[in-house]
Design a protein around this motif. Structure first.
Motif, PDB file in Angstrom:
ATOM      1  N   PRO A 132       0.828  -1.205   0.000  1.00 31.08           N
ATOM      2  CA  PRO A 132       0.000   0.000   0.000  1.00 31.08           C
ATOM      3  C   PRO A 132       0.869   1.265   0.000  1.00 31.08           C
ATOM      4  N   ILE A 133       0.466   2.248  -0.756  1.00 34.35           N
ATOM      5  CA  ILE A 133       1.179   3.526  -0.751  1.00 34.35           C
ATOM      6  C   ILE A 133       0.753   4.279   0.514  1.00 34.35           C
ATOM      7  N   PRO A 134       1.669   4.591   1.423  1.00 31.15           N
ATOM      8  CA  PRO A 134       1.307   5.139   2.748  1.00 31.15           C
ATOM      9  C   PRO A 134       0.938   6.630   2.702  1.00 31.15           C
ATOM     10  N   ILE A 135      -0.179   6.892   2.083  1.00 27.63           N
ATOM     11  CA  ILE A 135      -0.662   8.274   1.933  1.00 27.63           C
ATOM     12  C   ILE A 135      -2.122   8.343   2.394  1.00 27.63           C
ATOM     13  N   ILE A 136      -2.482   9.429   3.043  1.00 29.98           N
ATOM     14  CA  ILE A 136      -3.861   9.672   3.495  1.00 29.98           C
ATOM     15  C   ILE A 136      -4.358  10.961   2.846  1.00 29.98           C
ATOM     16  N   HIS A 137      -5.588  10.915   2.345  1.00 29.53           N
ATOM     17  CA  HIS A 137      -6.198  12.082   1.695  1.00 29.53           C
ATOM     18  C   HIS A 137      -7.265  12.672   2.623  1.00 29.53           C
ATOM     19  N   CYS A 138      -7.088  13.930   2.951  1.00 26.75           N
ATOM     20  CA  CYS A 138      -8.035  14.630   3.833  1.00 26.75           C
ATOM     21  C   CYS A 138      -8.632  15.813   3.078  1.00 26.75           C
ATOM     22  N   GLU A 139      -9.945  15.980   3.186  1.00 32.69           N
ATOM     23  CA  GLU A 139     -10.624  17.083   2.489  1.00 32.69           C
ATOM     24  C   GLU A 139     -10.149  18.446   3.001  1.00 32.69           C
ATOM     25  N   VAL A 140      -9.726  18.490   4.287  1.00 24.61           N
ATOM     26  CA  VAL A 140      -9.321  19.760   4.902  1.00 24.61           C
ATOM     27  C   VAL A 140      -7.810  19.989   4.773  1.00 24.61           C
ATOM     28  N   CYS A 141      -7.022  18.955   5.123  1.00 20.94           N
ATOM     29  CA  CYS A 141      -5.565  19.125   5.203  1.00 20.94           C
ATOM     30  C   CYS A 141      -4.831  18.729   3.934  1.00 20.94           C
ATOM     31  N   GLY A 142      -5.534  18.090   3.011  1.00 22.80           N
ATOM     32  CA  GLY A 142      -4.887  17.696   1.764  1.00 22.80           C
ATOM     33  C   GLY A 142      -4.259  16.314   1.842  1.00 22.80           C
ATOM     34  N   THR A 143      -3.175  16.129   1.110  1.00 23.56           N
ATOM     35  CA  THR A 143      -2.494  14.827   1.023  1.00 23.56           C
ATOM     36  C   THR A 143      -1.380  14.773   2.045  1.00 23.56           C
ATOM     37  N   LEU A 144      -1.426  13.743   2.908  1.00 23.89           N
ATOM     38  CA  LEU A 144      -0.464  13.630   4.002  1.00 23.89           C
ATOM     39  C   LEU A 144       0.135  12.226   4.053  1.00 23.89           C
ATOM     40  N   PRO A 145       1.382  12.089   4.507  1.00 23.64           N
ATOM     41  CA  PRO A 145       1.951  10.754   4.688  1.00 23.64           C
ATOM     42  C   PRO A 145       1.388  10.079   5.930  1.00 23.64           C
ATOM     43  N   VAL A 146       1.291   8.757   5.906  1.00 25.02           N
ATOM     44  CA  VAL A 146       0.897   8.017   7.095  1.00 25.02           C
ATOM     45  C   VAL A 146       1.982   8.206   8.159  1.00 25.02           C
ATOM     46  N   PRO A 147       1.620   8.540   9.413  1.00 30.74           N
ATOM     47  CA  PRO A 147       2.637   8.716  10.464  1.00 30.74           C
ATOM     48  C   PRO A 147       3.513   7.473  10.610  1.00 30.74           C
ATOM     49  N   LYS A 148       4.774   7.691  10.942  1.00 30.13           N
ATOM     50  CA  LYS A 148       5.729   6.578  11.031  1.00 30.13           C
ATOM     51  C   LYS A 148       5.268   5.526  12.033  1.00 30.13           C
ATOM     52  N   LYS A 149       4.629   5.963  13.139  1.00 28.40           N
ATOM     53  CA  LYS A 149       4.186   5.013  14.164  1.00 28.40           C
ATOM     54  C   LYS A 149       3.100   4.080  13.651  1.00 28.40           C
ATOM     55  N   ASP A 150       2.429   4.452  12.563  1.00 32.26           N
ATOM     56  CA  ASP A 150       1.348   3.627  12.017  1.00 32.26           C
ATOM     57  C   ASP A 150       1.808   2.735  10.856  1.00 32.26           C
ATOM     58  N   LEU A 151       3.095   2.770  10.575  1.00 32.92           N
ATOM     59  CA  LEU A 151       3.620   1.929   9.497  1.00 32.92           C
ATOM     60  C   LEU A 151       3.983   0.542  10.039  1.00 32.92           C
ATOM     61  N   PRO A 152       3.909  -0.503   9.266  1.00 33.28           N
ATOM     62  CA  PRO A 152       3.464  -0.478   7.861  1.00 33.28           C
ATOM     63  C   PRO A 152       1.953  -0.528   7.740  1.00 33.28           C
ATOM     64  N   VAL A 153       1.451  -0.028   6.626  1.00 29.37           N
ATOM     65  CA  VAL A 153       0.034  -0.157   6.310  1.00 29.37           C
ATOM     66  C   VAL A 153      -0.185  -1.584   5.795  1.00 29.37           C
ATOM     67  N   VAL A 154      -1.094  -2.294   6.431  1.00 27.88           N
ATOM     68  CA  VAL A 154      -1.304  -3.720   6.110  1.00 27.88           C
ATOM     69  C   VAL A 154      -2.544  -3.881   5.240  1.00 27.88           C
ATOM     70  N   LEU A 155      -2.427  -4.702   4.219  1.00 27.38           N
ATOM     71  CA  LEU A 155      -3.565  -4.971   3.340  1.00 27.38           C
ATOM     72  C   LEU A 155      -4.653  -5.737   4.081  1.00 27.38           C
TER      73      LEU A 155
END
Length: 447
Positions: free
Chosen positions: A19-42
């Motif tokens: 998974p590409i570790p990116i989060i899309h927010c309507e208010v803040c825009g495109t942000l990286p997933v915080p390091k503490k939440d990695l890895p993003v698991v399928l």
């Protein structure tokens, strides 16, 4: 550095991939997933009942919270091209449990990779990406090398005939009956007898159904036979054409080796009272054959010339079978040399046919596994010919040859050269202007 260099779009609309570790927010825009939440698991409960990207259709996985404002947000559902993983996995392997992408000290100790073996279909993209990643990781301090691989060997692919029905449907080899009449091959379906068209030989693929199931080969012939055929059929850098006849030939050779071992065991029991003479001429000739074969086989294996190693093993086997046949009729002093040769044969086939080799090793009375035994030593003296052939030239052109003992004195070589019919005829009773003799190498007569 710049020729035809283009951007690499690494995103893929599919489930298989990181998974590409990116989060899309309507208010803040495109942000990286915080390091503490990695890895993003399928998600494991993904469904493929709809066309398109399965992650896009997942009811919950794509929904998350914005790491900045805490509001509702959406995960990136594209995954990375799998080339991203394969471009640096070798660096990760140097310290697979490190909390950082690499352990620079471990990477420096292990890299670059000594020998890389890969399929020809990866000869451009994968290797280009690997070099790109390595140079980038060198600049970021993750590795200390600029090139990932010291040696590269590009192997061929396994191919097979294709078969197609009258309606254009591809048919699997397991569903085909092949017949040969008057040197003309034909194919038909096993179940219906309907005629099939024999197509070109192509690389095995599921789409064209020209795939041979390894489980069926192993169940019928054993894993050793499949391995032996793969290694013996052609140079590893070229494609291998999978044929039933080739597999059957490999199986017959397996049986031949097993019969030879059985004959040696029987001969050993029958010939316990024979006095062994290791300096016997026939025994020494047999030892030479075995030692030279081991030397050549080792060299071919090191050079990844497996088909040539197999050819040498065939030659060694033929020589041992002939000697065993002679001794079966009248056991003689070569028995010890023959037993040594068969033991060496078993050791040379062990990397390629390990199951057969272990069974033969035990049958010959050895303790432990052949896999744990050291590679057989070679006596350098047995690699040298006692007699050699020296080419004889006249004015730089080869006109004959001498068969002499190695180390023959120059005076004796000169005497034999001048007595050759060809030299006598061309000199017409005159002395040569010059006679150049390179001992054990060449003779040139200038007239």
């Amino acid at each position: 550095m710049n020729y035809r260099l283009r951007d690499w779009g690494i995103s893929r609309q599919r489930y298989w991939g990181c998974p590409i570790p990116i989060i899309h927010c309507e208010v803040c825009g495109t942000l990286p997933v915080p390091k503490k939440d990695l890895p993003v698991v399928l998600p494991a409960d993904v469904s493929f009942d709809q066309p398109g990207n399965a992650l896009e259709h997942h009811p919950t996985w794509k929904h998350t919270h914005c790491p900045q404002c805490g509001g509702a947000a959406r995960r990136e559902t594209d995954t990375m091209d799998t080339f991203v993983d394969s471009s640096w996995y070798f660096a990760r392997f140097t310290a697979p449990h490190a909390s950082t992408p690499t352990d620079p000290d471990a990477a420096s100790a292990w890299l670059p990779v000594d020998q890389y073996i890969g399929g020809v279909e990866h000869a451009i993209l994968h290797l280009l990406y690997s070099r790109f990643f390595t140079r980038a990781m060198q600049q970021t301090g993750h590795v200390a090398v600029a090139e990932p691989f010291k040696g590269l060997f590009t192997q061929g692919m396994v191919t097979h005939e294709t078969y197609k029905s009258a309606s254009g449907e591809w048919v699997s080899p397991t569903e085909v009956l092949l017949e040969t009449t008057a040197d003309v091959r034909s194919a038909k379906r096993l179940d219906t007898g309907a005629p099939l068209t024999i197509g070109p030989i192509e690389k095995m693929s599921k789409s064209k159904k020209n795939v041979v199931d390894p489980d069926e080969i192993v169940a019928t012939y054993g894993a050793d036979t499949a391995r032996w055929f793969m290694l013996s059929d052609s140079p590893p850098e070229r494609d291998v054409q999978w044929t039933e006849a080739g597999v059957e030939g490999a199986s017959r050779f397996q049986q031949r080796v097993w019969r030879l071992v059985g004959e040696i065991v029987a001969l050993s029991e029958q010939s316990k009272d024979i006095v062994i003479k290791n300096d016997d001429k026939e025994a020494m000739a047999l030892r030479k054959i075995a030692h030279r074969a081991v030397h050549t086989i080792a060299d071919d294996i090191e050079g990844l010339r497996f088909n040539r190693a197999v050819a040498q093993i065939y030659e060694l086997t033929n020589a041992l079978v002939r000697a065993a046949g002679i001794m079966a009729a009248a056991p003689d002093t070569r028995l010890d040399a023959l037993k040594d040769g068969v033991g060496r044969l078993v050791q040379t086939i062990a990397p390629m046919m390990p199951h057969l080799a272990e069974t033969c090793w035990a049958a010959l009375g050895h303790k432990g596994l052949v896999a744990d035994a050291p590679w057989p030593e070679v006596d350098p003296a047995l690699l040298v010919d006692d007699e050699i052939i020296i080419p004889v030239q006249i004015n730089g052109k080869r006109r004959g040859e001498l068969n002499v003992a190695r180390g023959t004195p120059v005076a004796e070589i000169e005497k034999q050269v001048l007595s050759l019919d060809t030299i006598v005829r061309m000199l017409e009773g005159k002395a040569p202007k010059k006679l150049v003799i390179v001992p054990d190498r060449i003779v040139n007569v200038v007239i």
